[in-house]
Design a protein around this motif. Structure first.
Motif, PDB file in Angstrom:
ATOM      1  N   ILE A  14       3.759  10.664   3.485  1.00  0.00           N
ATOM      2  CA  ILE A  14       2.327  10.362   3.438  1.00  0.00           C
ATOM      3  C   ILE A  14       2.107   8.873   3.234  1.00  0.00           C
ATOM      4  O   ILE A  14       1.230   8.257   3.858  1.00  0.00           O
ATOM      5  CB  ILE A  14       1.646  11.178   2.321  1.00  0.00           C
ATOM      6  N   ALA A  15       2.912   8.273   2.342  1.00  0.00           N
ATOM      7  CA  ALA A  15       2.777   6.842   2.060  1.00  0.00           C
ATOM      8  C   ALA A  15       3.069   6.005   3.304  1.00  0.00           C
ATOM      9  O   ALA A  15       2.442   4.959   3.521  1.00  0.00           O
ATOM     10  CB  ALA A  15       3.715   6.448   0.926  1.00  0.00           C
ATOM     11  N   ALA A  65      -0.069   6.057   5.290  1.00  0.00           N
ATOM     12  CA  ALA A  65      -1.109   5.261   4.635  1.00  0.00           C
ATOM     13  C   ALA A  65      -0.892   3.772   4.912  1.00  0.00           C
ATOM     14  O   ALA A  65      -1.842   3.030   5.202  1.00  0.00           O
ATOM     15  CB  ALA A  65      -1.117   5.527   3.135  1.00  0.00           C
ATOM     16  N   ILE A 102       0.834  -1.204   0.000  1.00  0.00           N
ATOM     17  CA  ILE A 102       0.000   0.000   0.000  1.00  0.00           C
ATOM     18  C   ILE A 102       0.868   1.252   0.000  1.00  0.00           C
ATOM     19  O   ILE A 102       0.590   2.231  -0.706  1.00  0.00           O
ATOM     20  CB  ILE A 102      -0.956  -0.013   1.206  1.00  0.00           C
ATOM     21  N   GLY A 103       1.935   1.231   0.776  1.00  0.00           N
ATOM     22  CA  GLY A 103       2.835   2.377   0.803  1.00  0.00           C
ATOM     23  C   GLY A 103       3.444   2.664  -0.557  1.00  0.00           C
ATOM     24  O   GLY A 103       3.529   3.824  -0.985  1.00  0.00           O
ATOM     25  N   VAL A 147       0.750   4.200  -2.932  1.00  0.00           N
ATOM     26  CA  VAL A 147       0.522   5.613  -2.607  1.00  0.00           C
ATOM     27  C   VAL A 147       1.711   6.459  -3.043  1.00  0.00           C
ATOM     28  O   VAL A 147       1.553   7.562  -3.589  1.00  0.00           O
ATOM     29  CB  VAL A 147       0.249   5.782  -1.101  1.00  0.00           C
ATOM     30  N   TRP A 160      -1.977  16.793   2.650  1.00  0.00           N
ATOM     31  CA  TRP A 160      -2.347  17.055   1.260  1.00  0.00           C
ATOM     32  C   TRP A 160      -2.374  18.549   0.960  1.00  0.00           C
ATOM     33  O   TRP A 160      -1.902  18.998  -0.082  1.00  0.00           O
ATOM     34  CB  TRP A 160      -3.696  16.419   0.961  1.00  0.00           C
ATOM     35  N   LEU A 169      -4.106  13.365   7.175  1.00  0.00           N
ATOM     36  CA  LEU A 169      -3.887  13.221   5.736  1.00  0.00           C
ATOM     37  C   LEU A 169      -4.308  14.489   4.985  1.00  0.00           C
ATOM     38  O   LEU A 169      -3.635  14.916   4.042  1.00  0.00           O
ATOM     39  CB  LEU A 169      -4.659  12.018   5.205  1.00  0.00           C
ATOM     40  N   MET A 177      -1.932   3.042   8.464  1.00  0.00           N
ATOM     41  CA  MET A 177      -3.381   2.975   8.635  1.00  0.00           C
ATOM     42  C   MET A 177      -3.913   1.587   8.283  1.00  0.00           C
ATOM     43  O   MET A 177      -4.821   1.073   8.938  1.00  0.00           O
ATOM     44  CB  MET A 177      -4.061   4.038   7.780  1.00  0.00           C
TER      45      MET A 177
END
Length: 596
Positions: free
Chosen positions: A415-416, A419, A184-185, A188, A394, A390, A422
């Motif tokens: 950010i990744a 993510a 997922i990282g 993203v 952004w 987040l 999470m």
């Protein structure tokens, strides 16, 4: 940790150092959400099954708030790169220590977790393999961001070369959540990166390099299974060679300015991002169609699925106890949809509601745990915290893109990281694994202040006094629990040494530090029992039961007191109450009344 963080905030406020930057208004969203979550946790003291556990969760939230506040107040557009580099360095160093603990275990303390739980999965330095997997996944994600976007060619080379080394911990932990988090990282990161093609190519190269190292590692089962260090130097040599090749590619890419040459046009970038997401969706749909049925059967296999293997095949399995835990958490939510059973008390609910005897304290899913322990309100506030962070990150991207395009990729990596966290917090208890949660929170907090401007003048007296008061309140809040825990530990150590008088004195100190601590009263009862003061021991354990009426431990101590007092009727009644609160107890259900 939290006490030191808040003391730092207070001292900086007194000196007028903080806030050092102008805070963007968007930070009010996650700030209000965190404060709301902390307040709701305090409110739940009115109905919780354990004031001690709930207050500990409140202290955890306050501690995390301190970490985020410290970043927000002290980091801005001129300093965020240094702080992010520090985070990356810490991540890589911990992964290096993890690798050393398996390659040369004589340098480290005895692995009591592996011995007691009979597992070969690596757990150093967190004491939990999935925490190792989560940390490794976040570090790999950040390394890939730096490998493509760092200003220095040396930093790029070192970051890319570090990926195979970090992958060793991810592999030896056999963490399915860790592999999911890094996937997922990376997705993203590819969507948000500035130089997507370069990021994509280097990710593939790092994956191939990591695979080569893992194949070399598999040839030495002593290292994989943690039974010896044979082959450590051979794998280290392969790791060095692979790392050198990756570093050389990153260096050449820097000299040839691959980043700029392989840069996508914004329209192409959007199309690429859409394509990546589309391919991921199609791949997931294909996997669900092909193996979804059997995977679902594995995941929901009941008690028979509670055992997962400790070898590489577990990465292709979905069995385990998650389905049972999550179903029990949902039943807890249904029992009190608005306020839940009380933060930190799922252990007690599971002990009397669960479908097997596995001992757990957490739901292994922070979102279902919020529903179970704090109801709908708790879940909404938690989601507001995560999504608010987040959103702030952004919103900070646009000003950054106008002045430093390369830095956008580094911020994308931050950010990744969050993510990926999470996701991992949704399948394991990473929110409660302090180091892992702090890594993720620091990453997203840095990402949210990359465009913060420095203050034109020192902070005013009102701001400084406000921060000082907030820090004092936070420290006082946490100091009670910290002092209580320290005294309980002291009492337990004295108890093990058969020094029951000092054990009793320390337990009394723990009660003075935190009068709502059921554990302190339980420890007092044990010390009094050994001293022969049975009446006082029973009075202490009665108070513990009043404070935690659903904790199965206190009837067990009552059982011991009844046996010592020659009261068979009281012993039978205490055993019955203990079994009611702990449905699957082998020692109570299959043996004569007593405590091992």
């Amino acid at each position: 940790m939290a006490v030191f963080v808040w003391v730092g905030v207070g001292v900086a406020a007194i000196c007028g150092v903080l806030p050092a930057v102008k805070l963007p208004r968007v930070l009010l969203v996650p700030l209000i959400a965190i404060l709301g979550l902390a307040a709701w946790t305090l409110v739940s003291l009115a109905w919780t099954e354990s004031a001690e556990r709930t207050f500990a969760e409140f202290a955890r939230i306050v501690g995390y708030l301190g970490v985020v506040i410290l970043i927000w107040l002290g980091v801005g557009r001129s300093t965020w790169r240094l702080v992010a580099a520090g985070l990356l360095t810490a991540g890589v160093l911990v992964c290096f220590l993890t690798m050393l603990s398996r390659f040369w275990p004589a340098l480290f303390p005895s692995d009591t977790v592996a011995i007691n739980l009979k597992t070969t999965r690596i757990n150093y330095p967190f004491g939990y393999w999935n925490a190792v997997g989560s940390w490794s996944a976040m570090t790999i994600t950040l390394c890939l961001a730096y490998a493509a976007h760092a200003r220095s060619g040396i930093v790029r080379g070192l970051a890319l070369a570090a990926v195979p080394m970090c992958s060793i911990g991810l592999y030896l932990a056999l963490s399915r959540a860790g592999f999911g988090g890094v996937l997922i990282g990376i997705i993203v990161l590819l969507v948000l990166a500035e130089w997507r093609w370069l990021t994509f190519i280097q990710t593939l190269l790092a994956a191939v390099g990591s695979l080569v190292v893992i194949l070399a590692l598999q040839g030495h089962r002593e290292l994989v299974e943690g039974t010896g260090s044979g082959g450590a130097w051979s794998v280290a040599l392969v790791l060095t060679l692979v790392g050198g090749v990756l570093a050389a590619f990153a260096a050449v890419g820097r000299s040839k300015r691959f980043g700029q040459r392989l840069k996508m046009h914004p329209i192409s970038g959007r199309r690429f991002s859409i394509a990546v997401v589309s391919v991921a969706v199609v791949a997931i749909a294909f996997l669900v169609a092909a193996w979804g049925g059997s995977a679902y059967d594995e995941f929901t296999g009941g008690d028979t699925g509670a055992i997962a293997t400790n070898d590489e095949t577990r990465l292709l399995q979905l069995n385990g106890n998650r389905n049972n835990l999550w179903a029990s958490a949902w039943r807890a939510f249904e029992a009190n949809p608005i306020g839940g059973i009380g933060a930190g008390t799922f252990e007690f609910w599971w002990s009397r509601d669960g479908t097997n005897g596995e001992f757990v304290r957490d739901v292994h899913n922070i979102y279902l745990e919020a529903l179970a322990e704090q109801g709908v309100v708790g879940l909404v506030l938690l989601l507001a915290v995560f999504l608010g962070l987040l959103l702030a990150a952004w919103r900070a991207r646009s000003p950054l893109m106008e002045r430093d395009r390369g830095a956008v990729g580094v911020q994308a990596g931050l950010i990744a990281v969050f993510a990926g966290f999470m996701f991992q917090a949704g399948v394991d208890w990473m929110w409660e694994s302090t180091a892992v949660a702090v890594f993720a929170l620091v990453a997203v907090a840095i990402a949210s202040v990359v465009s913060s401007e420095p203050r034109d003048a020192p902070a005013g007296a009102t701001r400084s006094v406000g921060l000082l008061l907030l820090s004092l309140l936070a420290v006082i809040t946490m100091f009670a629990g910290l002092s209580n825990a320290r005294q309980i530990e002291k009492s337990q150590n004295a108890f093990r040494a058969a020094d029951y008088k000092n054990s009793l004195a320390a337990a009394d100190d723990a009660i003075r530090a935190e009068s709502w601590s059921a554990t302190a009263y339980g420890q007092r009862a044990l010390a009094l029992l050994k001293l022969g003061e049975l009446g006082q021991a029973q009075a202490a354990i009665d108070l513990a039961e009043q404070k935690e009426p659903t904790n199965w431990r206190w009837p067990l101590i009552t059982l011991q007191i009844a046996i010592a007092d020659g009261d068979p009727i009281g012993a039978v009644e205490a055993r019955r109450r203990a079994l009611k609160l702990r449905r699957f107890s082998k020692s109570l259900g299959e043996r004569s009344p007593g405590v091992r």
